[in-house]
Design an enzyme around this catalytic site. Structure first.
Site, short mmCIF file in Angstrom:
data_model
loop_
_atom_site.label_atom_id
_atom_site.label_comp_id
_atom_site.label_asym_id
_atom_site.label_seq_id
_atom_site.Cartn_x
_atom_site.Cartn_y
_atom_site.Cartn_z
N GLY A 56 48.34 68.23 -20.13
CA GLY A 56 48.90 67.58 -21.84
C GLY A 56 47.97 67.90 -22.18
N GLY A 99 51.08 62.61 -23.01
CA GLY A 99 50.45 63.46 -22.98
C GLY A 99 51.30 64.80 -23.87
N ASP A 100 51.34 65.77 -23.15
CA ASP A 100 52.37 67.13 -23.70
C ASP A 100 53.71 66.67 -23.85
OD1 ASP A 100 52.04 67.48 -20.98
OD2 ASP A 100 52.66 69.24 -21.62
N THR A 107 53.93 72.07 -17.48
CA THR A 107 53.29 70.60 -16.71
C THR A 107 51.59 71.09 -16.67
OG1 THR A 107 52.59 69.44 -14.38
CG2 THR A 107 54.00 72.16 -14.56
N GLY A 108 50.87 70.35 -16.09
CA GLY A 108 50.05 70.51 -16.34
C GLY A 108 48.94 69.53 -17.49
N THR A 119 55.00 65.59 -13.52
CA THR A 119 56.08 66.14 -14.45
C THR A 119 56.92 66.77 -13.98
OG1 THR A 119 54.09 65.85 -15.98
CG2 THR A 119 56.28 67.31 -16.92
N1 ASP Z 1 51.84 67.39 -18.52
C1 ASP Z 1 51.76 65.66 -18.06
C2 ASP Z 1 51.07 64.58 -19.33
O1 ASP Z 1 49.65 65.42 -18.86
C3 ASP Z 1 51.26 65.45 -16.39
C4 ASP Z 1 51.86 66.94 -16.07
O2 ASP Z 1 52.33 67.82 -15.70
O3 ASP Z 1 51.01 66.39 -14.36
O4 ASP Z 1 50.92 63.81 -18.93
#
Ligand code: ASP
Length: 344
Positions: free
Chosen positions: A258, A234-235, A255-256, A204
């Protein structure tokens, strides 16, 4: 053949110690605040994205234009993690999610969008040209085409192609053991992605900016978690989760993992804590701690990072694990800053 269908699953995890209650560690450096304008974005790809945003901000342009054009650079890079060349879902299709929000609380979002190069630009059109906030799937694609966006052929980047082939060998829907320090794992339950230069990247880019008028906007764009279930969001396209802007208070992007950002309405929660007087950094920290409390022991298996800016132009970030970084550009200075974190 997919032999595991459990979506988010805990896995054996070694080498991390929960540091709740222990002194927090991380990089103590804070970017100096040198006044407006300022732009910040997640991960090292943010350096290049900020440059495009800065071209607009430094000429007195609007933060909204800056955050759109900024993350389009990352969408264009066609790497493993953002844009059309990114990691596909488990069925081999790249599906993209993006959202954008301006200083008037206007917002637009697209999700589960296929074969369109710039989902963030489509999200902006949703915001500006429809009475809606969110369009998904074939409807979002139909809207994009009607707006003149070309329908592209999906072409995975070599990194994404290899990662997908590797993933297919086991087709396991299981978190890799995260070894953030050695960069041998991902930041979530899905396969990690590696760039050709050897760096680990993430799925992201989130960007928030303040322009010379002191107005805030934000954008967030992603291919989502690699090898996700088909149809998974995701988020990142969810206003309030992956992104939130309140021009009176501040803005935040996430990020991360979601699913765990959505659970706490992450970016909105950070902005609400800033409204109550917390600094961007402390607001990010509080929401990270909230996620850790909710997840309990499973928190060690996931990564989430928040990046926020307040109305004074102060910037802060916090993550569950070591490794989250963000790019800041302010008065021509460009830096990559390591976020503080709770766990090694
Ligand atoms: N937040 C993103 C999701 O969950 C993934 C990411 O940030 O790496 O789709």
């Amino acid at each position: 053949m997919i032999n595991r269908r459990k979506f988010i699953q805990a896995s054996a995890f070694t080498g991390l110690a929960t540091a709740i209650g222990q002194p927090l560690r991380g990089n103590d450096l804070h970017p100096a605040i040198k006044g407006k304008p300022v732009v910040v974005s997640t991960w090292d790809a943010g350096i290049r994205a900020n440059k495009a945003a800065w071209d607009i901000l430094s000429k007195g342009g609007r933060a909204l234009d800056a955050v759109e054009k900024g993350v389009m650079v990352t969408e264009e890079e066609q790497n493993c993690c953002v844009g059309l060349g990114a990691n596909p879902d488990r069925d081999g299709f790249v599906t993209l999610d993006a959202c954008i929000m301006d200083e008037f609380s206007n917002c637009g979002s697209v999700a589960f969008l296929e074969r369109i190069k710039h989902p963030i630009a489509v999200a902006r059109r949703v915001m500006e040209k429809t009475p809606h906030v969110m369009l998904v799937g074939s409807g979002a694609q139909q809207f994009a085409v009607a707006e003149g966006f070309p329908l592209e052929e999906q072409k995975l980047s070599p990194e994404a192609e290899k990662a997908y082939k590797d993933w297919l060998i086991k087709s396991e829907y299981k978190p890799p053991a995260i070894n953030v320090e050695n960069k041998q794992g991902g930041h979530g339950p899905f396969a990690p992605a590696r760039l050709s230069n050897g760096e680990w990247n993430h799925d992201t880019i989130g960007m928030v900016a303040m322009d010379t008028n002191g107005n805030l906007s934000g954008s967030c764009t992603t291919s989502g978690a690699g090898f996700k279930m088909r149809g998974r969001l995701g988020d990142s396209p969810i206003i309030g989760a992956g992104l939130f802007v309140d021009n009176e208070v501040g803005a935040c992007t996430a990020t991360g993992q979601g699913e765990d950002v959505i659970r706490v309405a992450g970016s909105h929660s950070v902005v609400e804590l800033m409204r109550q007087g917390l600094s961007p950094e402390m607001a990010c920290k509080k929401v990270i701690e909230r996620i850790i409390r909710i997840k309990g022991p499973k928190a060690k298996d996931i990564q989430v990072g928040f990046l926020a800016i307040n109305k004074k132009g102060q910037v802060g970030a916090w993550s569950i694990h070591k490794g989250f970084e963000y790019a800041i550009r302010n008065q021509g200075e460009e830096r990559l800053v390591k976020a503080k974190f709770v766990m090694e």
